[in-house]
Design a protein around this motif. Structure first.
Motif, PDB file in Angstrom:
ATOM      1  N   ARG A  84      21.129   1.019   3.427  1.00  0.00           N
ATOM      2  CA  ARG A  84      22.523   1.717   3.903  1.00  0.00           C
ATOM      3  C   ARG A  84      23.421   0.596   3.759  1.00  0.00           C
ATOM      4  O   ARG A  84      24.772   1.138   3.407  1.00  0.00           O
ATOM      5  N   LEU A  85      23.423  -0.487   4.364  1.00  0.00           N
ATOM      6  CA  LEU A  85      24.542  -1.503   4.295  1.00  0.00           C
ATOM      7  C   LEU A  85      24.873  -1.867   3.079  1.00  0.00           C
ATOM      8  O   LEU A  85      26.020  -2.196   2.611  1.00  0.00           O
ATOM      9  N   THR A  86      23.824  -1.994   2.251  1.00  0.00           N
ATOM     10  CA  THR A  86      24.017  -2.340   0.626  1.00  0.00           C
ATOM     11  C   THR A  86      24.783  -1.541   0.100  1.00  0.00           C
ATOM     12  O   THR A  86      25.974  -1.586  -0.747  1.00  0.00           O
ATOM     13  N   ALA A  87      24.580  -0.190   0.361  1.00  0.00           N
ATOM     14  CA  ALA A  87      25.269   1.085  -0.389  1.00  0.00           C
ATOM     15  C   ALA A  87      26.678   0.755   0.185  1.00  0.00           C
ATOM     16  O   ALA A  87      27.562   1.475  -0.514  1.00  0.00           O
ATOM     17  N   ASP A  88      26.851   0.654   1.339  1.00  0.00           N
ATOM     18  CA  ASP A  88      28.339   0.708   2.090  1.00  0.00           C
ATOM     19  C   ASP A  88      29.118  -0.354   1.428  1.00  0.00           C
ATOM     20  O   ASP A  88      30.364  -0.943   1.966  1.00  0.00           O
ATOM     21  N   GLY A  89      28.437  -1.478   0.344  1.00  0.00           N
ATOM     22  CA  GLY A  89      29.239  -2.467   0.128  1.00  0.00           C
ATOM     23  C   GLY A  89      29.053  -3.849   0.582  1.00  0.00           C
ATOM     24  O   GLY A  89      29.617  -4.936   0.181  1.00  0.00           O
ATOM     25  N   HIS A  90      28.346  -3.945   1.534  1.00  0.00           N
ATOM     26  CA  HIS A  90      28.060  -5.152   2.306  1.00  0.00           C
ATOM     27  C   HIS A  90      27.135  -6.074   1.382  1.00  0.00           C
ATOM     28  O   HIS A  90      26.279  -5.577   0.893  1.00  0.00           O
ATOM     29  N   GLU A  91      27.241  -7.321   1.508  1.00  0.00           N
ATOM     30  CA  GLU A  91      26.230  -8.262   0.808  1.00  0.00           C
ATOM     31  C   GLU A  91      25.078  -8.584   2.082  1.00  0.00           C
ATOM     32  O   GLU A  91      25.462  -9.481   2.935  1.00  0.00           O
ATOM     33  N   VAL A  92      24.091  -7.986   1.842  1.00  0.00           N
ATOM     34  CA  VAL A  92      23.023  -8.205   3.040  1.00  0.00           C
ATOM     35  C   VAL A  92      22.179  -9.317   2.500  1.00  0.00           C
ATOM     36  O   VAL A  92      21.514  -9.281   1.519  1.00  0.00           O
ATOM     37  N   VAL A  93      22.022 -10.252   3.411  1.00  0.00           N
ATOM     38  CA  VAL A  93      20.852 -11.373   3.255  1.00  0.00           C
ATOM     39  C   VAL A  93      19.682 -10.920   4.170  1.00  0.00           C
ATOM     40  O   VAL A  93      19.807 -10.989   5.558  1.00  0.00           O
ATOM     41  N   ASP A  94      18.595 -10.870   3.621  1.00  0.00           N
ATOM     42  CA  ASP A  94      17.411 -10.304   4.519  1.00  0.00           C
ATOM     43  C   ASP A  94      16.508 -11.560   4.765  1.00  0.00           C
ATOM     44  O   ASP A  94      15.801 -12.249   3.992  1.00  0.00           O
ATOM     45  N   HIS A  95      16.543 -11.914   5.902  1.00  0.00           N
ATOM     46  CA  HIS A  95      15.803 -13.105   6.539  1.00  0.00           C
ATOM     47  C   HIS A  95      14.382 -12.842   6.951  1.00  0.00           C
ATOM     48  O   HIS A  95      13.622 -13.484   7.486  1.00  0.00           O
ATOM     49  N   GLY A  96      14.031 -11.446   6.518  1.00  0.00           N
ATOM     50  CA  GLY A  96      12.618 -10.758   6.919  1.00  0.00           C
ATOM     51  C   GLY A  96      12.415 -10.182   8.299  1.00  0.00           C
ATOM     52  O   GLY A  96      13.599  -9.945   8.868  1.00  0.00           O
ATOM     53  N   ALA A  97      11.380  -9.937   8.707  1.00  0.00           N
ATOM     54  CA  ALA A  97      10.040 -10.038   8.051  1.00  0.00           C
ATOM     55  C   ALA A  97      10.026  -9.335   6.766  1.00  0.00           C
ATOM     56  O   ALA A  97      10.627  -8.027   6.494  1.00  0.00           O
TER      57      ALA A  97
END
Ligand SMILES: O=C(CO)[C@H](O)[C@H](O)COP(=O)(O)O
Length: 152
Positions: free
Chosen positions: A21-34
């Motif tokens: 959802r946040l990516t679709a909103d235009g945010h650059e999401v850095v996924d640190h896991g799990a």
């Protein structure tokens, strides 16, 4: 905005949902896991690196997730420079930004629906710090204390 996100097993589904959802909103999401669901993983090992990434990345914000969000907030707040707020509704998330200039929000994946969790995080990311003098003063007092603590 760049958003650092992490979870343990207990909010794995919420984390996957928020990344989407946040990516679709235009945010650059850095996924640190799990990165995979592991029922016995330990939240400090996942949350602390994400909180460190927020401090190292000026202007970014963090989202830390677990079953309740309590331990995740506690772990994130051990990282110097982090102000992590536990939010279980939109008003708390909004106040965390307006009054506390929180740079991390903690949520419990077992506490609300995926959609409600998204609404809380979206409110957090979308609300600026008010910048009001009394809030700056109080945050400054916390930072001064943090800076005065001797670390081994
Ligand atoms: O919210 C948490 C810490 O505050 C954890 O996600 C929760 O304690 C995990 O519980 P369990 O190991 O029983 O799945």
């Amino acid at each position: 905005m760049r958003v650092h996100i992490a979870t343990d097993h207990a909010a794995f589904e919420l984390k996957q949902y928020l990344v989407e959802r946040l990516t679709a909103d235009g945010h650059e999401v850095v996924d640190h896991g799990a990165s995979t669901y592991e029922s016995l993983d330990d939240y400090p090992q996942l949350i602390i690196p994400a909180a460190e990434a927020v401090v190292a990345d000026a202007g970014s914000l963090g989202v830390v997730l677990g079953g309740s969000g309590n331990g995740e907030q506690i772990a994130a707040n051990k990282v110097p420079g982090i102000r992590a707020a536990l939010a279980y509704n939109v008003e708390l998330a909004t106040l965390a930004r307006q009054h506390n200039d929180a740079n991390v929000v903690a949520l419990g994946g077992r506490m609300q629906s995926l959609e409600e969790g998204y609404a809380i995080v979206a409110a957090f990311l979308g609300t600026p710090f008010s910048g009001e003098e009394r809030h700056r003063r109080r945050i400054g007092q916390i930072s001064a204390y943090e800076g005065s603590v001797r670390r081994p």
